[in-house]
Design an enzyme around this catalytic site. Structure first.
Site, PDB file in Angstrom:
ATOM      1  N   ILE A  12      -0.067  -9.270  15.477  1.00  0.00           N
ATOM      2  CA  ILE A  12      -1.468  -9.666  15.892  1.00  0.00           C
ATOM      3  C   ILE A  12      -1.357 -11.226  16.404  1.00  0.00           C
ATOM      4  N   ASP A  33       6.102 -20.047  13.199  1.00  0.00           N
ATOM      5  CA  ASP A  33       6.495 -18.944  12.879  1.00  0.00           C
ATOM      6  C   ASP A  33       7.878 -18.909  12.450  1.00  0.00           C
ATOM      7  N   THR A 120      -7.541  -9.082   5.506  1.00  0.00           N
ATOM      8  CA  THR A 120      -7.683  -7.807   5.666  1.00  0.00           C
ATOM      9  C   THR A 120      -8.982  -7.028   4.928  1.00  0.00           C
ATOM     10  N   ASP A 121      -9.259  -5.961   5.275  1.00  0.00           N
ATOM     11  CA  ASP A 121     -10.106  -5.174   4.612  1.00  0.00           C
ATOM     12  C   ASP A 121      -9.735  -4.792   3.186  1.00  0.00           C
ATOM     13  N   GLU A 122      -8.430  -4.614   3.230  1.00  0.00           N
ATOM     14  CA  GLU A 122      -7.614  -3.967   2.181  1.00  0.00           C
ATOM     15  C   GLU A 122      -8.153  -4.965   0.771  1.00  0.00           C
ATOM     16  N   TYR A 147       0.455  -6.685  -1.740  1.00  0.00           N
ATOM     17  CA  TYR A 147       0.583  -7.167  -0.533  1.00  0.00           C
ATOM     18  C   TYR A 147      -1.203  -7.634  -0.540  1.00  0.00           C
ATOM     19  N   LYS A 151      -3.300 -11.205  -0.420  1.00  0.00           N
ATOM     20  CA  LYS A 151      -4.322 -11.678   0.646  1.00  0.00           C
ATOM     21  C   LYS A 151      -5.700 -11.570  -0.161  1.00  0.00           C
ATOM     22  N   ASN A 176      -7.651  -1.544  10.210  1.00  0.00           N
ATOM     23  CA  ASN A 176      -6.154  -1.427  10.702  1.00  0.00           C
ATOM     24  C   ASN A 176      -6.024  -1.634  12.200  1.00  0.00           C
ATOM     25  N   ARG A 190       5.503   3.787  14.221  1.00  0.00           N
ATOM     26  CA  ARG A 190       6.849   4.371  13.580  1.00  0.00           C
ATOM     27  C   ARG A 190       6.766   5.885  14.045  1.00  0.00           C
ATOM     28  N   GLN A 191       5.630   6.384  14.151  1.00  0.00           N
ATOM     29  CA  GLN A 191       5.546   7.873  14.669  1.00  0.00           C
ATOM     30  C   GLN A 191       5.912   8.009  16.166  1.00  0.00           C
ATOM     31  N   LEU A 203       4.468  11.940   7.535  1.00  0.00           N
ATOM     32  CA  LEU A 203       3.216  11.856   7.029  1.00  0.00           C
ATOM     33  C   LEU A 203       3.256  11.482   5.586  1.00  0.00           C
ATOM     34  N   ARG A 211      -8.001   5.485   7.775  1.00  0.00           N
ATOM     35  CA  ARG A 211      -7.967   4.043   8.056  1.00  0.00           C
ATOM     36  C   ARG A 211      -9.105   3.862   9.336  1.00  0.00           C
ATOM     37  N   ASP A 269       4.597  10.459  -0.794  1.00  0.00           N
ATOM     38  CA  ASP A 269       3.365   9.366  -0.877  1.00  0.00           C
ATOM     39  C   ASP A 269       3.906   8.038  -1.294  1.00  0.00           C
TER      40      ASP A 269
HETATM   41  P1  NAD Z   1       3.312  -9.133  11.200  1.00  0.00           P
HETATM   42  O1  NAD Z   1       4.030  -8.797  10.235  1.00  0.00           O
HETATM   43  O2  NAD Z   1       3.451  -8.451  12.482  1.00  0.00           O
HETATM   44  O3  NAD Z   1       3.476 -10.669  11.551  1.00  0.00           O
HETATM   45  C1  NAD Z   1       3.420 -11.712  10.793  1.00  0.00           C
HETATM   46  C2  NAD Z   1       4.255 -12.865  11.323  1.00  0.00           C
HETATM   47  O4  NAD Z   1       3.984 -14.004  10.233  1.00  0.00           O
HETATM   48  C3  NAD Z   1       5.664 -12.677  11.573  1.00  0.00           C
HETATM   49  O5  NAD Z   1       5.875 -13.189  12.804  1.00  0.00           O
HETATM   50  C4  NAD Z   1       6.219 -13.421  10.748  1.00  0.00           C
HETATM   51  O6  NAD Z   1       7.671 -13.994  10.942  1.00  0.00           O
HETATM   52  C5  NAD Z   1       5.399 -14.741  10.210  1.00  0.00           C
HETATM   53  N1  NAD Z   1       5.421 -15.036   8.861  1.00  0.00           N
HETATM   54  C6  NAD Z   1       5.566 -14.521   7.788  1.00  0.00           C
HETATM   55  N2  NAD Z   1       5.361 -15.365   6.850  1.00  0.00           N
HETATM   56  C7  NAD Z   1       5.582 -16.451   7.183  1.00  0.00           C
HETATM   57  C8  NAD Z   1       5.830 -17.967   6.555  1.00  0.00           C
HETATM   58  N3  NAD Z   1       6.079 -18.027   5.346  1.00  0.00           N
HETATM   59  N4  NAD Z   1       5.919 -19.030   7.454  1.00  0.00           N
HETATM   60  C9  NAD Z   1       5.869 -18.981   9.028  1.00  0.00           C
HETATM   61  N5  NAD Z   1       5.706 -17.461   9.561  1.00  0.00           N
HETATM   62  C10 NAD Z   1       5.717 -16.438   8.680  1.00  0.00           C
HETATM   63  O7  NAD Z   1       1.751  -8.987  10.706  1.00  0.00           O
HETATM   64  P2  NAD Z   1       0.468  -8.912  11.516  1.00  0.00           P
HETATM   65  O8  NAD Z   1       0.020  -7.366  11.449  1.00  0.00           O
HETATM   66  O9  NAD Z   1       0.504  -9.134  13.080  1.00  0.00           O
HETATM   67  O10 NAD Z   1      -0.574  -9.365  10.810  1.00  0.00           O
HETATM   68  C11 NAD Z   1      -0.919 -10.719  10.811  1.00  0.00           C
HETATM   69  C12 NAD Z   1      -2.260 -11.275   9.703  1.00  0.00           C
HETATM   70  O11 NAD Z   1      -3.325 -10.194   9.859  1.00  0.00           O
HETATM   71  C13 NAD Z   1      -1.773 -11.100   8.585  1.00  0.00           C
HETATM   72  O12 NAD Z   1      -2.122 -12.270   7.901  1.00  0.00           O
HETATM   73  C14 NAD Z   1      -2.338  -9.834   7.698  1.00  0.00           C
HETATM   74  O13 NAD Z   1      -2.778  -9.711   6.537  1.00  0.00           O
HETATM   75  C15 NAD Z   1      -3.560  -9.707   8.745  1.00  0.00           C
HETATM   76  N6  NAD Z   1      -4.122  -8.392   9.232  1.00  0.00           N
HETATM   77  C16 NAD Z   1      -3.245  -7.383   9.767  1.00  0.00           C
HETATM   78  C17 NAD Z   1      -3.594  -6.033   9.829  1.00  0.00           C
HETATM   79  C18 NAD Z   1      -3.119  -5.034  10.546  1.00  0.00           C
HETATM   80  O14 NAD Z   1      -3.414  -3.960  10.779  1.00  0.00           O
HETATM   81  N7  NAD Z   1      -1.920  -5.337  10.770  1.00  0.00           N
HETATM   82  C19 NAD Z   1      -5.387  -5.943   9.539  1.00  0.00           C
HETATM   83  C20 NAD Z   1      -5.844  -6.848   9.111  1.00  0.00           C
HETATM   84  C21 NAD Z   1      -5.390  -8.170   8.723  1.00  0.00           C
HETATM   85  O1  DAU Z   2      -6.273  -2.366   6.700  1.00  0.00           O
HETATM   86  C1  DAU Z   2      -5.846  -3.393   7.339  1.00  0.00           C
HETATM   87  C2  DAU Z   2      -4.073  -3.154   6.784  1.00  0.00           C
HETATM   88  O2  DAU Z   2      -3.664  -2.247   7.615  1.00  0.00           O
HETATM   89  C3  DAU Z   2      -3.499  -4.515   7.207  1.00  0.00           C
HETATM   90  O3  DAU Z   2      -3.770  -5.508   5.994  1.00  0.00           O
HETATM   91  C4  DAU Z   2      -2.000  -4.304   6.707  1.00  0.00           C
HETATM   92  O4  DAU Z   2      -1.249  -5.682   7.249  1.00  0.00           O
HETATM   93  C5  DAU Z   2      -1.491  -3.249   7.835  1.00  0.00           C
HETATM   94  O5  DAU Z   2      -0.061  -2.992   7.560  1.00  0.00           O
HETATM   95  C6  DAU Z   2      -2.334  -1.855   7.571  1.00  0.00           C
HETATM   96  O6  DAU Z   2      -2.075  -1.425   6.072  1.00  0.00           O
HETATM   97  P1  DAU Z   2      -1.937   0.188   5.932  1.00  0.00           P
HETATM   98  O7  DAU Z   2      -1.030   0.244   4.458  1.00  0.00           O
HETATM   99  O8  DAU Z   2      -3.162   0.726   5.870  1.00  0.00           O
HETATM  100  O9  DAU Z   2      -0.732   0.458   7.196  1.00  0.00           O
HETATM  101  P2  DAU Z   2       0.102   1.166   7.473  1.00  0.00           P
HETATM  102  O10 DAU Z   2       0.726   1.066   8.701  1.00  0.00           O
HETATM  103  O11 DAU Z   2       1.584   0.818   6.796  1.00  0.00           O
HETATM  104  O12 DAU Z   2      -0.160   2.765   7.121  1.00  0.00           O
HETATM  105  C7  DAU Z   2      -1.458   3.311   7.777  1.00  0.00           C
HETATM  106  C8  DAU Z   2      -1.614   4.571   6.891  1.00  0.00           C
HETATM  107  O13 DAU Z   2      -0.731   5.671   7.319  1.00  0.00           O
HETATM  108  C9  DAU Z   2      -1.475   4.515   5.365  1.00  0.00           C
HETATM  109  O14 DAU Z   2      -2.268   5.355   4.828  1.00  0.00           O
HETATM  110  C10 DAU Z   2      -0.065   5.167   5.055  1.00  0.00           C
HETATM  111  C11 DAU Z   2       0.198   6.123   6.259  1.00  0.00           C
HETATM  112  N1  DAU Z   2       1.582   6.206   6.711  1.00  0.00           N
HETATM  113  C12 DAU Z   2       2.207   5.184   6.837  1.00  0.00           C
HETATM  114  C13 DAU Z   2       3.472   5.119   7.562  1.00  0.00           C
HETATM  115  C14 DAU Z   2       4.406   4.001   7.728  1.00  0.00           C
HETATM  116  C15 DAU Z   2       2.144   7.668   6.867  1.00  0.00           C
HETATM  117  O15 DAU Z   2       1.403   8.387   6.681  1.00  0.00           O
HETATM  118  N2  DAU Z   2       3.474   7.565   7.412  1.00  0.00           N
HETATM  119  C16 DAU Z   2       4.093   6.472   7.596  1.00  0.00           C
HETATM  120  O16 DAU Z   2       5.405   6.690   8.100  1.00  0.00           O
END
Ligand code: NAD
Ligand code: DAU
Length: 331
Positions: A12, A33, A120-122, A147, A151, A176, A190-191, A203, A211, A269
């Site tokens: 992000i 980073d 995050t909404d989590e 996780y 957060k 998400n 991944r998929q 799955l 999500r 799961d």
């Molecule tokens: P990501 O894992 O792809 O990226 C995280 C980045 O942070 C990486 O480049 C990593 O090297 C860096 N990082 C981690 N720990 C660090 C540290 N100690 N010092 C410096 N750099 C560090 O994650 P993302 O999916 O891009 O998520 C970014 C942010 O958004 C996170 O705070 C996450 O909680 C939040 N978020 C993610 C989602 C989602 O769906 N992915 C949704 C809502 C919120």
């Molecule tokens: O809601 C926001 C969050 O969304 C962020 O804070 C997290 O950083 C981000 O990783 C994401 O969390 P989830 O756990 O929801 O995301 P993930 O991509 O791991 O999984 C999404 C859904 O898919 C979850 O219900 C688990 C399921 N899943 C995941 C994987 C990797 C599968 O069914 N198969 C899989 O292979």
């Protein structure tokens, strides 16, 4: 505007840097980073002359202090972000998400700078499938995983620093994200990459978990709106009314990639697997006038599939290590 973007080599954060360079070219960007497993410097290669990049850890207090002092606003994305990893080894989550955020808050306080904290909404836990309600800014915190609890802890630190020390900070809790440059450990990439490598999507459990999907550019346009118009001390929920269950997302990916829609596997799961997330975004839309651009999920997914098709050298570096980790877990 001088922005310090933490985690700007991750999914992000890097998309945020790209969006800002296009939409707000006058803003100056420094990225910090640590280039952990989810951070890739090559992601920023095409814009390396337009930003300053610092390889460093937000746990490094002195480095954080220096970088915060040199900028006006910290946009804090850096975190350990994957639930499955937090179930295997929670410590890096405590370190980056809680101690790292603490360091940033203290530097922001010392130098009287501004913070936008990405969350995050989590943090709100999960909803029942048949519950008509959605998360709002007043939903009580109830995180389920290491996780999401780290957060939640980081959000509470930010709220306390606003109230006790009067720092200038905003928080956003987003649902998400999907889009280009997402690590292949996450559900959608991944998929897509399993199919591209000739294997079946995986799955978890029954696949009824829901999500609330949002395109990463919509998340980041909301972050820009909060930076420009958000009120200090406030929390904004970011979502685009994109609720889908996991089974239907896998079926859509299979369809868009020309495969039979039932060509996927059920795997173990996730322990403690949250059932459903859903965001009420009305504060963001009514108070800040924000609107999502990607309202057609299938179209956004199609563009994302194309990105992974065209950028195999980017994701192939991550793929085998990620799949070995999943194989050990039977996922
Ligand atoms: P990501 O894992 O792809 O990226 C995280 C980045 O942070 C990486 O480049 C990593 O090297 C860096 N990082 C981690 N720990 C660090 C540290 N100690 N010092 C410096 N750099 C560090 O994650 P993302 O999916 O891009 O998520 C970014 C942010 O958004 C996170 O705070 C996450 O909680 C939040 N978020 C993610 C989602 C989602 O769906 N992915 C949704 C809502 C919120
Ligand atoms: O809601 C926001 C969050 O969304 C962020 O804070 C997290 O950083 C981000 O990783 C994401 O969390 P989830 O756990 O929801 O995301 P993930 O991509 O791991 O999984 C999404 C859904 O898919 C979850 O219900 C688990 C399921 N899943 C995941 C994987 C990797 C599968 O069914 N198969 C899989 O292979």
């Amino acid at each position: 505007m001088k922005l310090l973007v933490t985690g700007g080599a991750g999914f992000i954060g890097s998309n945020f840097v790209f969006l800002v360079l296009t939409e707000r070219p006058e803003w100056q960007i420094t990225v910090i980073d640590k280039l952990g497993y989810a951070g890739d410097i090559e992601t920023l290669d095409s814009i390396k002359d337009k930003i300053q990049f610092v390889k460093g850890d937000i746990v490094d207090n002195e480095l954080v202090d220096k970088l915060v002092s040199e900028n006006n606003i910290v946009v804090h994305f850096a975190a350990e972000s994957h639930n499955d990893n937090s179930l295997t080894n929670p410590w890096p989550f405590v370190e980056s998400n809680i101690i790292g955020t603490f360091n940033i808050l203290e530097a922001v306080r010392r130098h009287k700078k501004r913070l936008h904290h990405i969350s995050t909404d989590e943090v709100y836990g999960d909803l029942e499938l048949d519950d008509p309600s959605k998360f709002t800014p007043t939903t009580p915190y109830n995180p389920s995983s290491p996780y999401s609890s780290t957060k939640a802890g980081s959000d509470l630190l930010v709220r306390a620093w606003v109230r006790s020390f009067g720092i200038h900070a905003t928080i956003s809790n987003c649902s998400n994200n999907y889009g280009p440059r997402q690590h292949v450990e996450k559900f959608i990439p991944r998929q897509i990459t399993e199919i591209l490598e000739g294997r079946k999507p995986k799955l978890y459990g029954t696949g009824e978990n829901v999500r609330d999907w949002i395109h990463v550019d919509d998340h980041n346009s909301a972050v820009i709106a909060i930076i420009e118009k958000g009120v200090s001390g406030e929390t904004y929920l970011i979502g685009a009314n994109g609720e889908k269950n996991n089974k239907s997302v896998i079926e859509t990916i299979l369809k868009l990639m020309g495969k039979p829609m039932d060509e996927y596997e059920h795997v173990n799961d996730r322990p403690g697997h949250d059932l459903r997330y859903a965001i009420d975004n009305s504060k963001l839309t009514s108070e800040l006038g924000w609107k999502p651009k990607y309202t057609d999920f299938e179209e956004g997914l199609k563009q994302t599939i194309d990105w992974y098709r065209n950028n195999a050298s980017w994701w192939q570096k991550q793929k085998s290590e990620t799949e070995s980790k999943y194989a050990e877990l039977g996922r």
